[in-house]
Design a protein around this motif. Structure first.
Motif, PDB file in Angstrom:
ATOM      1  N   LEU A 197       0.834  -1.195   0.000  1.00 43.18           N
ATOM      2  CA  LEU A 197       0.000   0.000   0.000  1.00 43.18           C
ATOM      3  C   LEU A 197       0.873   1.251   0.000  1.00 43.18           C
ATOM      4  O   LEU A 197       1.666   1.473   0.920  1.00 43.18           O
ATOM      5  N   SER A 198       0.717   2.060  -1.060  1.00 39.62           N
ATOM      6  CA  SER A 198       1.405   3.355  -1.092  1.00 39.62           C
ATOM      7  C   SER A 198       0.467   4.382  -0.478  1.00 39.62           C
ATOM      8  O   SER A 198      -0.740   4.322  -0.709  1.00 39.62           O
ATOM      9  N   THR A 199       1.020   5.307   0.302  1.00 38.72           N
ATOM     10  CA  THR A 199       0.154   6.340   0.877  1.00 38.72           C
ATOM     11  C   THR A 199       0.643   7.725   0.478  1.00 38.72           C
ATOM     12  O   THR A 199       1.842   7.961   0.363  1.00 38.72           O
ATOM     13  N   ASP A 201      -1.304  11.897  -0.706  1.00 35.83           N
ATOM     14  CA  ASP A 201      -2.204  12.648  -1.594  1.00 35.83           C
ATOM     15  C   ASP A 201      -1.534  13.003  -2.913  1.00 35.83           C
ATOM     16  O   ASP A 201      -2.200  13.300  -3.900  1.00 35.83           O
ATOM     17  N   GLU A 202      -0.181  12.982  -2.920  1.00 38.39           N
ATOM     18  CA  GLU A 202       0.539  13.428  -4.112  1.00 38.39           C
ATOM     19  C   GLU A 202       0.707  12.326  -5.168  1.00 38.39           C
ATOM     20  O   GLU A 202       1.199  12.585  -6.253  1.00 38.39           O
ATOM     21  N   LEU A 203       0.294  11.112  -4.851  1.00 33.68           N
ATOM     22  CA  LEU A 203       0.662   9.989  -5.721  1.00 33.68           C
ATOM     23  C   LEU A 203      -0.342   9.717  -6.831  1.00 33.68           C
ATOM     24  O   LEU A 203      -1.555   9.713  -6.610  1.00 33.68           O
ATOM     25  N   LEU A 204       0.199   9.473  -8.010  1.00 32.35           N
ATOM     26  CA  LEU A 204      -0.589   9.022  -9.159  1.00 32.35           C
ATOM     27  C   LEU A 204       0.092   7.789  -9.730  1.00 32.35           C
ATOM     28  O   LEU A 204       1.315   7.693  -9.715  1.00 32.35           O
ATOM     29  N   LYS A 214       1.651  16.693  -8.340  1.00 28.14           N
ATOM     30  CA  LYS A 214       1.593  15.237  -8.154  1.00 28.14           C
ATOM     31  C   LYS A 214       2.883  14.572  -8.636  1.00 28.14           C
ATOM     32  O   LYS A 214       3.584  15.112  -9.502  1.00 28.14           O
ATOM     33  N   ILE A 215       3.164  13.387  -8.105  1.00 27.13           N
ATOM     34  CA  ILE A 215       4.292  12.572  -8.580  1.00 27.13           C
ATOM     35  C   ILE A 215       3.790  11.142  -8.789  1.00 27.13           C
ATOM     36  O   ILE A 215       2.679  10.804  -8.398  1.00 27.13           O
ATOM     37  N   ARG A 216       4.638  10.356  -9.405  1.00 27.18           N
ATOM     38  CA  ARG A 216       4.276   8.961  -9.671  1.00 27.18           C
ATOM     39  C   ARG A 216       4.516   8.086  -8.449  1.00 27.18           C
ATOM     40  O   ARG A 216       5.480   8.292  -7.715  1.00 27.18           O
ATOM     41  N   ASP A 217       3.665   7.082  -8.302  1.00 23.48           N
ATOM     42  CA  ASP A 217       3.897   6.064  -7.279  1.00 23.48           C
ATOM     43  C   ASP A 217       4.981   5.116  -7.776  1.00 23.48           C
ATOM     44  O   ASP A 217       4.749   4.290  -8.654  1.00 23.48           O
ATOM     45  N   ALA A 218       6.185   5.243  -7.234  1.00 17.45           N
ATOM     46  CA  ALA A 218       7.277   4.326  -7.604  1.00 17.45           C
ATOM     47  C   ALA A 218       7.298   3.138  -6.641  1.00 17.45           C
ATOM     48  O   ALA A 218       7.517   1.991  -7.047  1.00 17.45           O
ATOM     49  N   ASN A 219       7.048   3.409  -5.365  1.00 14.71           N
ATOM     50  CA  ASN A 219       7.234   2.375  -4.339  1.00 14.71           C
ATOM     51  C   ASN A 219       6.332   1.160  -4.516  1.00 14.71           C
ATOM     52  O   ASN A 219       6.749   0.030  -4.284  1.00 14.71           O
ATOM     53  N   GLY A 220       5.097   1.410  -4.921  1.00 10.57           N
ATOM     54  CA  GLY A 220       4.158   0.303  -5.086  1.00 10.57           C
ATOM     55  C   GLY A 220       4.697  -0.730  -6.060  1.00 10.57           C
ATOM     56  O   GLY A 220       4.443  -1.929  -5.912  1.00 10.57           O
ATOM     57  N   THR A 264       3.467  -0.907   3.991  1.00 14.00           N
ATOM     58  CA  THR A 264       3.010   0.403   3.541  1.00 14.00           C
ATOM     59  C   THR A 264       4.240   1.249   3.257  1.00 14.00           C
ATOM     60  O   THR A 264       5.327   0.963   3.776  1.00 14.00           O
ATOM     61  N   SER A 265       4.082   2.258   2.412  1.00 15.57           N
ATOM     62  CA  SER A 265       5.193   3.197   2.246  1.00 15.57           C
ATOM     63  C   SER A 265       4.678   4.608   2.431  1.00 15.57           C
ATOM     64  O   SER A 265       3.534   4.921   2.093  1.00 15.57           O
ATOM     65  N   ALA A 266       5.541   5.422   3.021  1.00 11.92           N
ATOM     66  CA  ALA A 266       5.296   6.847   3.315  1.00 11.92           C
ATOM     67  C   ALA A 266       4.293   7.034   4.457  1.00 11.92           C
ATOM     68  O   ALA A 266       3.722   6.079   4.967  1.00 11.92           O
ATOM     69  N   GLY A 267       4.138   8.302   4.822  1.00 10.91           N
ATOM     70  CA  GLY A 267       3.201   8.623   5.894  1.00 10.91           C
ATOM     71  C   GLY A 267       3.720   8.302   7.288  1.00 10.91           C
ATOM     72  O   GLY A 267       2.970   8.350   8.256  1.00 10.91           O
ATOM     73  N   VAL A 268       4.997   7.942   7.385  1.00 13.45           N
ATOM     74  CA  VAL A 268       5.512   7.614   8.713  1.00 13.45           C
ATOM     75  C   VAL A 268       6.523   8.651   9.207  1.00 13.45           C
ATOM     76  O   VAL A 268       7.090   8.501  10.272  1.00 13.45           O
ATOM     77  N   SER A 269       6.755   9.712   8.402  1.00 12.89           N
ATOM     78  CA  SER A 269       7.675  10.738   8.896  1.00 12.89           C
ATOM     79  C   SER A 269       6.859  11.797   9.642  1.00 12.89           C
ATOM     80  O   SER A 269       5.630  11.837   9.558  1.00 12.89           O
ATOM     81  N   LYS A 270       7.562  12.654  10.351  1.00 11.74           N
ATOM     82  CA  LYS A 270       6.923  13.611  11.280  1.00 11.74           C
ATOM     83  C   LYS A 270       5.720  14.331  10.671  1.00 11.74           C
ATOM     84  O   LYS A 270       4.651  14.373  11.247  1.00 11.74           O
ATOM     85  N   GLY A 271       5.908  14.872   9.431  1.00 13.47           N
ATOM     86  CA  GLY A 271       4.918  15.747   8.838  1.00 13.47           C
ATOM     87  C   GLY A 271       3.509  15.187   8.796  1.00 13.47           C
ATOM     88  O   GLY A 271       2.546  15.856   9.182  1.00 13.47           O
ATOM     89  N   ASP A 272       3.378  13.919   8.329  1.00 11.47           N
ATOM     90  CA  ASP A 272       2.010  13.441   8.102  1.00 11.47           C
ATOM     91  C   ASP A 272       1.675  12.182   8.882  1.00 11.47           C
ATOM     92  O   ASP A 272       0.723  11.509   8.574  1.00 11.47           O
ATOM     93  N   TYR A 273       2.457  11.914   9.927  1.00  8.66           N
ATOM     94  CA  TYR A 273       2.179  10.636  10.527  1.00  8.66           C
ATOM     95  C   TYR A 273       0.977  10.637  11.453  1.00  8.66           C
ATOM     96  O   TYR A 273       0.535   9.599  11.903  1.00  8.66           O
ATOM     97  N   PRO A 313       9.608   4.020   4.793  1.00  7.84           N
ATOM     98  CA  PRO A 313       9.652   5.448   4.454  1.00  7.84           C
ATOM     99  C   PRO A 313       9.133   5.700   3.042  1.00  7.84           C
ATOM    100  O   PRO A 313       9.044   4.773   2.241  1.00  7.84           O
ATOM    101  N   GLY A 314       8.808   6.948   2.752  1.00 11.23           N
ATOM    102  CA  GLY A 314       8.236   7.286   1.448  1.00 11.23           C
ATOM    103  C   GLY A 314       9.258   7.483   0.354  1.00 11.23           C
ATOM    104  O   GLY A 314       9.020   7.132  -0.810  1.00 11.23           O
ATOM    105  N   ASN A 315      10.414   8.031   0.689  1.00 13.96           N
ATOM    106  CA  ASN A 315      11.427   8.258  -0.343  1.00 13.96           C
ATOM    107  C   ASN A 315      11.775   6.945  -1.016  1.00 13.96           C
ATOM    108  O   ASN A 315      12.050   5.954  -0.336  1.00 13.96           O
ATOM    109  N   PRO A 316      11.760   6.914  -2.345  1.00 13.32           N
ATOM    110  CA  PRO A 316      11.861   5.641  -3.052  1.00 13.32           C
ATOM    111  C   PRO A 316      13.099   4.800  -2.709  1.00 13.32           C
ATOM    112  O   PRO A 316      12.994   3.588  -2.603  1.00 13.32           O
ATOM    113  N   VAL A 317      14.248   5.439  -2.526  1.00  4.07           N
ATOM    114  CA  VAL A 317      15.441   4.644  -2.210  1.00  4.07           C
ATOM    115  C   VAL A 317      15.367   4.149  -0.764  1.00  4.07           C
ATOM    116  O   VAL A 317      15.654   2.990  -0.470  1.00  4.07           O
TER     117      VAL A 317
END
Ligand code: AMP
Ligand code: MG
Length: 436
Positions: A197-199, A201-204, A214-220, A264-273, A313-317
Motif C-alpha cells: 500500500l502506497s500512501t 495525496d501526491e501519488l498518481l 503530483k508525482i508517480r507512485d514508484a514504491n508500489g 506500507t510506504s510513506a506517511g511515517v515521517s513527522k509531517g504526516d504521521y 519510508p516514502g522516499n523511493p530509495v
C-alpha cells in the motif's frame, strides 16, 4: 477522537531488526507438487520411499563378467569369453552369466544374474571390433575386482533413510532427490501474501496524466517485485490518500483478502504521521521509530488486527533499502528460512567516503578486478535518487559511529545483484578501470 501520539523513538538498525523479526513467525505448512517447492523451505524431514539405485546396475558401458574368470587377464594374455547376450538400461536381462561367458551391458542396465563385475569397453577388444553389434566373443585385457563398476542397490540412498532435514531450502538437487526417492508432493511453509500500500495525496499511478503537484507512485511497483523476489505473493492495494477513512478502507480490504503482512510506504515521517498513526492506533498496536540509518530513518512496525505491518519510508530509495534491511528478513522468516542475512562481499574502496556517523547503506558499484572486489560510489546519494540505485549493484555498509572511510580500506558490501553481474562486468567496468 482524542489520541495520544507519543514521540517516535530513536533506535539502531539492529534493534529495529530484532523487534520486527520477533513480530513474525513461520507460516503453516502446505503440501505442494514438487516443482512448486523450488526455493521454499521443508516443513518436515523427507524419508526415501525407495532405494537409489533401486537395483544393482552397471556404472559403465562394458561386459558383465564373473570376476574370478578374468583375474589373470592382461593385454598379452587376454581371457576370451563367450558373449551370451546384451542388456540396456530399462530392461531386465534374461540371460544369466556362468563361468566362461559375459553379457554386454550399457550404463544403467541391471546387472545380469551370475555376474559380479563389469569390465569397461576400453579394457576389451570391443573398440577393435567396431562396437556396432554384439560380438560372439570378447577378449578381456584387464582383470576386474569383485563389484568393479557395479552400483549396488541402495548404494546412494536406502529406503526409509532421512534424505532431507526439515528447514532445508529446496534447490534443483533437492527436487531431483525427492523425485528419485518416489515423492510427487512435499510439505513446505506457505508463501506469505503481502499487501502493498502506497500512501500520499501526491501519488498518481504511472499510467495516468501527471497533474500539478503530483508525482508517480514508484514504491508500489518496486515493492511488488521485491516481495516476489523474496518468495512472497504480492497483493497490491494501490494508493491510499492521506485521510483516515481511505487508509482504514485499504487496510480492511487487505484483511478481507487474507494477507499475512502489510507493507506500507510513506506517511511515517513527522509531517504526516498523524493520520497513519491515528488509524493504526485504533486498528492495532504500532510503534513509530526513527532508525539511526541512511537512507531510511522513519519506520513503523506493529500489528493490525493481528496481522504484522511494516511501515516503510516514502522516499523511493529509503523504501527499497528499508525493505531489504527489514522486510526481506521478515518475509524469509515467515517462509521458514533461518539464514536471513544478505549475501555480502569484502571489497576494497577506490575512493574515500564521508559519513554522518549513522549506519549508512551507500549505493556502490562493485567490479571484480584482478580477483579483488573494487568499490566505488554509483552516483549522488540523496534518498530519492533511484537513478543511482539503478546504477548500483551493491550497498556498502558504513557502520554506526564511523565518520570516514579511506581509499584502500576493506568494507562490507551487501550485494543487490549477485554474482553474474559482478563477474561479467556489465556494470560499466571500463569506466571503473579507466579511473582506477
Ligand atoms: P513521506 O514519508 O510521506 O513524508 O514521503 C517522503 C517523500 O517520499 C515525499 O517526497 C513523497 O512525495 C515521496 N513518496 C512517498 N510515497 C512515494 C511513492 N509511493 N513513490 C514515490 N515517492 C513517494
Ligand atoms: Mg506523505
Amino acid at each position: 477522537m482524542e489520541k495520544h501520539i507519543p514521540e517516535s523513538k530513536l533506535i539502531s538498525a539492529d534493534e529495529a531488526l530484532k523487534t520486527v523479526l520477533q513480530g513474525v513467525k513461520p507460516l503453516p505448512a502446505q503440501q505442494v507438487p514438487l516443482v512448486e517447492a523450488f526455493g521454499r523451505v521443508l516443513a518436515e524431514p523427507v524419508v526415501a520411499k525407495e532405494d537409489i539405485p533401486p537395483f544393482a546396475n552397471s556404472a559403465m558401458d562394458g561386459y558383465a563378467v564373473r570376476a574370478e574368470d578374468v583375474a589373470s587377464a592382461s593385454r598379452d594374455h587376454p581371457v576370451h569369453l563367450r558373449v551370451i547376450g546384451s542388456s540396456a538400461a530399462g530392461y531386465v536381462p534374461s540371460t544369466a552369466v556362468v563361468s566362461g561367458t559375459a553379457v554386454r551391458v550399457m550404463t544403467g542396465a541391471p546387472l545380469p544374474r551370475g555376474s559380479d563385475a563389469v569390465v569397461r569397453f576400453e579394457n576389451t577388444d570391443e573398440p577393435e571390433q567396431g562396437g556396432d553389434r554384439t560380438p560372439d566373443e570378447v577378449a578381456i585385457y584387464a582383470p576386474a575386482k569383485l563389484w568393479d563398476n557395479v552400483r549396488q542397490a541402495g548404494e546412494d540412498v536406502k529406503k526409509g533413510q532421512v534424505v532431507l532435514e526439515a528447514g532445508t531450502v529446496v534447490r534443483a538437487g533437492e527436487i531431483g532427490l525427492l523425485a528419485a526417492t518416489g515423492h510427487t508432493t512435499v510439505l513446505v511453509h506457505r508463501k506469505p501474501r503481502v499487501a502493498i500500500l502506497s500512501t500520499g495525496d501526491e501519488l498518481l499511478p504511472p499510467g495516468s496524466a501527471l497533474e500539478p503537484g503530483k508525482i508517480r507512485d514508484a514504491n508500489g511497483y518496486s515493492l511488488y517485485v521485491l516481495v516476489e523476489k523474496y518468495g512472497g505473493v504480492p497483493v497490491p492495494l494501490g494508493i491510499a490518500r492521506d485521510t483516515e477513512e481511505d487508509l482504514r478502507a485499504k487496510l480492511h480490504e487487505g484483511l478481507e483478502r487474507g494477507v499475512d503482512l502489510f507493507l506500507t510506504s510513506a506517511g511515517v515521517s513527522k509531517g504526516d504521521y498523524d493520520v497513519v498513526k491515528g488509524v493504526l492506533d485504533s486498528e492495532g498496536q504500532i510503534s513509530f521509530w526513527m532508525v539511526r540509518m541512511k537512507p531510511g530513518q522513519p519506520l513503523a512496525f506493529g500489528h493490525v488486527q493481528g496481522v504484522p505491518l511494516l511501515g516503510l519510508p516514502g522516499n523511493p530509495v529509503s523504501s527499497i533499502v528499508s525493505f531489504e534491511e527489514f522486510g526481506r528478513p521478515m518475509l524469509l522468516k515467515m517462509q521458514g528460512h533461518t539464514y536471513l542475512r544478505k549475501p555480502t562481499v569484502r571489497g576494497v574502496t577506490a575512493e574515500a567516503f564521508k559519513n554522518s556517523g549513522r549506519r549508512n547503506h551507500v549505493r556502490v558499484r562493485v567490479v571484480k578486478k584482478e580477483g579483488c572486489y573494487v568499490v566505488r560510489r554509483a552516483g549522488p546519494q540523496g534518498s530519492g535518487i533511484l537513478l543511482t540505485l539503478s546504477r548500483a549493484n551493491g550497498l556498502m555498509i558504513i557502520p554506526e559511529g564511523v565518520y570516514r572511510v579511506e581509499v584502500g580500506e576493506m568494507v562490507d558490501v551487501q550485494m543487490l545483484d549477485w554474482p553474474e553481474i559482478v563477474e561479467s562486468g556489465v556494470m560499466d567496468v571500463q569506466k571503473a578501470q579507466e579511473s582506477t
